[in-house]
Write a protein that holds these residues in place. Structure first.
Motif, PDB file in Angstrom:
ATOM      1  N   ASP A 112       0.824  -1.099   0.131  1.00  0.00           N
ATOM      2  CA  ASP A 112      -0.289  -0.067   0.005  1.00  0.00           C
ATOM      3  C   ASP A 112       0.909   1.303   0.049  1.00  0.00           C
ATOM      4  O   ASP A 112       1.479   1.483   1.167  1.00  0.00           O
ATOM      5  CB  ASP A 112      -1.071   0.085   1.292  1.00  0.00           C
ATOM      6  N   ILE A 113       0.877   1.791  -1.338  1.00  0.00           N
ATOM      7  CA  ILE A 113       1.505   3.170  -1.298  1.00  0.00           C
ATOM      8  C   ILE A 113       0.806   4.385  -0.760  1.00  0.00           C
ATOM      9  O   ILE A 113      -0.121   4.624  -1.134  1.00  0.00           O
ATOM     10  CB  ILE A 113       2.190   3.368  -2.728  1.00  0.00           C
ATOM     11  N   GLY A 114       1.372   4.812   0.354  1.00  0.00           N
ATOM     12  CA  GLY A 114       0.740   6.046   1.090  1.00  0.00           C
ATOM     13  C   GLY A 114       1.705   7.404   0.957  1.00  0.00           C
ATOM     14  O   GLY A 114       2.837   7.104   0.415  1.00  0.00           O
ATOM     15  N   GLY A 115       1.272   8.330   1.285  1.00  0.00           N
ATOM     16  CA  GLY A 115       1.945   9.820   1.267  1.00  0.00           C
ATOM     17  C   GLY A 115       3.317   9.808   2.129  1.00  0.00           C
ATOM     18  O   GLY A 115       4.165  10.361   1.665  1.00  0.00           O
ATOM     19  N   SER A 116       2.939   9.073   3.089  1.00  0.00           N
ATOM     20  CA  SER A 116       4.146   9.075   3.988  1.00  0.00           C
ATOM     21  C   SER A 116       5.076   7.754   4.316  1.00  0.00           C
ATOM     22  O   SER A 116       6.105   7.822   4.761  1.00  0.00           O
ATOM     23  CB  SER A 116       3.907   9.774   5.663  1.00  0.00           C
ATOM     24  N   HIS A 117       4.325   6.822   3.854  1.00  0.00           N
ATOM     25  CA  HIS A 117       5.058   5.521   3.901  1.00  0.00           C
ATOM     26  C   HIS A 117       4.324   4.444   3.150  1.00  0.00           C
ATOM     27  O   HIS A 117       3.297   4.587   2.470  1.00  0.00           O
ATOM     28  CB  HIS A 117       4.467   4.736   5.778  1.00  0.00           C
ATOM     29  N   ILE A 118       5.315   3.350   2.772  1.00  0.00           N
ATOM     30  CA  ILE A 118       4.802   2.495   1.771  1.00  0.00           C
ATOM     31  C   ILE A 118       4.840   1.099   2.842  1.00  0.00           C
ATOM     32  O   ILE A 118       5.893   0.901   3.542  1.00  0.00           O
ATOM     33  CB  ILE A 118       6.023   2.271   0.836  1.00  0.00           C
ATOM     34  N   SER A 119       3.580   0.515   3.085  1.00  0.00           N
ATOM     35  CA  SER A 119       3.447  -0.483   3.754  1.00  0.00           C
ATOM     36  C   SER A 119       3.239  -1.752   3.138  1.00  0.00           C
ATOM     37  O   SER A 119       2.555  -1.740   2.195  1.00  0.00           O
ATOM     38  CB  SER A 119       2.277  -0.282   4.894  1.00  0.00           C
ATOM     39  N   ALA A 120       3.733  -2.946   3.509  1.00  0.00           N
ATOM     40  CA  ALA A 120       3.683  -4.148   2.687  1.00  0.00           C
ATOM     41  C   ALA A 120       3.423  -5.246   3.648  1.00  0.00           C
ATOM     42  O   ALA A 120       3.557  -4.980   5.073  1.00  0.00           O
ATOM     43  CB  ALA A 120       4.986  -4.521   2.184  1.00  0.00           C
ATOM     44  N   GLY A 121       2.884  -6.323   3.196  1.00  0.00           N
ATOM     45  CA  GLY A 121       2.238  -7.424   4.192  1.00  0.00           C
ATOM     46  C   GLY A 121       2.294  -8.850   3.220  1.00  0.00           C
ATOM     47  O   GLY A 121       1.677  -8.826   2.045  1.00  0.00           O
ATOM     48  N   LEU A 122       2.650  -9.806   3.912  1.00  0.00           N
ATOM     49  CA  LEU A 122       2.524 -11.061   3.301  1.00  0.00           C
ATOM     50  C   LEU A 122       1.121 -11.732   3.841  1.00  0.00           C
ATOM     51  O   LEU A 122       1.091 -11.765   5.030  1.00  0.00           O
ATOM     52  CB  LEU A 122       3.678 -12.173   4.120  1.00  0.00           C
ATOM     53  N   VAL A 123       0.254 -12.028   2.941  1.00  0.00           N
ATOM     54  CA  VAL A 123      -1.132 -12.198   3.136  1.00  0.00           C
ATOM     55  C   VAL A 123      -1.537 -13.602   2.985  1.00  0.00           C
ATOM     56  O   VAL A 123      -1.027 -14.082   1.981  1.00  0.00           O
ATOM     57  CB  VAL A 123      -2.015 -11.282   2.499  1.00  0.00           C
ATOM     58  N   ASN A 124      -2.028 -14.266   3.669  1.00  0.00           N
ATOM     59  CA  ASN A 124      -2.484 -15.877   3.507  1.00  0.00           C
ATOM     60  C   ASN A 124      -3.838 -15.913   2.779  1.00  0.00           C
ATOM     61  O   ASN A 124      -4.426 -14.797   2.634  1.00  0.00           O
ATOM     62  CB  ASN A 124      -2.479 -16.498   4.782  1.00  0.00           C
ATOM     63  N   GLN A 125      -4.149 -17.049   2.356  1.00  0.00           N
ATOM     64  CA  GLN A 125      -5.414 -17.004   1.468  1.00  0.00           C
ATOM     65  C   GLN A 125      -6.647 -16.824   2.387  1.00  0.00           C
ATOM     66  O   GLN A 125      -7.742 -16.603   1.695  1.00  0.00           O
ATOM     67  CB  GLN A 125      -5.556 -18.528   1.040  1.00  0.00           C
TER      68      GLN A 125
END
Lengths: 314, 314
Positions: free
Chosen positions: B6-19
């Motif tokens: 998720d690219i945001g204005g102050s941070h780029i946040s990422a996650g490993l997501v299961n099914q």
């Protein structure tokens, strides 16, 4: 070959339609607002027989039969759910029709049928997403996505006329105030004219109706615009302002590839379409940074209902 | 396993997501509005590597990678087309990302990602058509039809905040006047409060901010409503009137099965949701004669962007 039937308030019109969307033969019976679904369903069956007889065809030659209804329909259960102007609320039309002709039949809102016809064979031919809006005494609208009618989870959607563009504006037939329909129908155009003409008695329009404002109609207004009558130009300019706000709302929501405008007002042609396109281009989201819908005039007009109904089972 | 970013204005946040839509592990880097797509694309690749390392996974364990961007995207060509607040207009993010990781990557507007997440795992789970609207400093909105994001022919649609509900109303950031967004954001709520409080200095709210109206925020207003402050109740009532007009417009257009409301304002919960539902039920097309959308509060909130992005390639 396909059969399409368009149920209207005064007539039920049917056509034998070929795969190119051409009406090969026609049949019609009278209708009125008091008749119930049993009488109407018998008419539908009779019209089908009449059309097949006229072309020396039998049911095995017919690929599908479709019916357009001026109201909300649910094709899954084969019922007309709610019709404002006809006696067709919660009417199991398919089951009744099949008592006479044991054959699949599709039912759909008439504005959705018109939109499907324009998308298959008319002004929006080949568009991935198109919206057809009929500007007449009311607003009819249909959304077509990937060659299929989109009408929401309850089959009653695309009531594009019933979106408020002026909170607390004039009352609409749907019970809300300030709907797009209030401003963009012929009645909306005439109301603007009546307001302006009260204090501008030297307009062409005023002379045309001999001072009787109740005689104003759309044709008189557009004729006066063509004669460069200043008041008529002002009436059209106000009308287009509101119409363009509603069209831009529709674009920003759904970003269709093509918007088709039909109905009596659109018959005025370029005098109406060209200034409308300019207004929309100015206001639409992200302006010229992204591609936008092409706005076009309807091509199939009165036949769109029959042709679209015929294509429901295609 | 999926990766969502998720690219945001102050941070780029990422996650490993299961099914099941659960975030198993997270990673984050700072961002700002001046950085270009090359810097950002390198970050995306680094975040992917970091997440895989943290779980001892390699690319063959990842089913898809998706990225949410606060702007218009075209996943067909892998580009961010237009972003208001970031340096990401006409940015070929996919091609740049693939220089570091040769793997398919999907890109999509962040509000669309949030809508997809709510439709898969949140408040709209199982809905055939759902619309998720985030009421915050702006209006974000996404439409999901049959488990797929719908964003128009140009991939830039569902700008539901930019539909005019008051022609000639207050100016919106999009250049039009009287958009739904002007009235339904936190800023819209605060503007109503400022107007009313000028002449009502014995409200709780006035005391809370020591007479400094610039200090009013949503929380202070909703706290005052809970304390049955009359002025606060009036502020909420005006806000809900405009919000409900916009929601009914959306319903009449698209007839979704579920409407999900997220963002800071929706956190006030039932005090906001219950009166809103009543207003919408009164105004919606054909009233109780047909079924209508269920309006619910968002469930995934800040994680919706990552989870939805992860599901883009599912």
């Amino acid at each position: 070959m396909y059969i399409g039937i368009d149920i209207g308030g005064s007539h039920i019109s049917a056509g034998l339609v070929n795969q190119d969307g051409k009406i090969i033969s026609r049949a019609e019976v009278p209708n009125n607002s008091r008749r119930d679904y049993k009488e109407i369903s018998k008419d539908l069956a009779d019209l089908c027989k009449q059309l097949m007889d006229s072309a020396n065809l039998s049911l095995k030659d017919i690929q599908s039969i479709g019916v357009g209804i001026p109201g909300s329909c649910n094709d899954k259960i084969g019922e007309s759910i709610y019709a404002n102007n006809l006696n067709l609320s919660h009417a199991p039309i398919r089951a009744e029709f099949q008592k006479y002709i044991p054959y699949p039949i599709h039912i759909e809102n008439d504005a959705n049928c018109a939109a499907l016809a324009e998308n298959y064979f008319g002004a929006a031919k080949g568009a991935s997403i198109s919206i057809t809006i009929t500007l007449g005494t009311g607003i009819g609208a249909g959304i077509v996505i990937d060659n299929k009618i989109f009408s929401g989870f309850n089959s009653c959607g695309s009531e594009l006329g019933h979106s408020v563009i002026v909170v607390d504006g004039p009352l609409c037939t749907c019970g809300r105030n300030g709907c797009f329909e209030v401003f963009s129908t012929t009645q909306g155009l005439i109301r603007i004219a009546e307001d302006l003409l009260k204090n501008n008695k030297n307009s062409d329009i005023f002379k045309q109706v001999n001072g009787d404002l109740s005689k104003i109609n759309g044709k008189i207004i557009f004729d006066a615009v063509r004669n460069q009558d200043k008041i008529a130009e002002e009436i059209l300019s106000i009308y287009l302002k509101y119409l363009s706000e509603g069209i831009v709302n529709i674009e920003n929501f759904l970003m269709p590839e093509v918007i088709v405008l039909g109905g009596s007002i659109s018959k005025s042609g370029d005098i109406f379409l060209e200034p409308l396109k300019k207004l929309v281009a100015k206001k639409v989201y992200a302006g010229n940074r992204i591609p936008h819908a092409d706005i076009r005039l309807a091509q199939l007009e009165n036949d769109a209902g029959i042709i679209g109904a015929a294509m429901l089972g295609r």
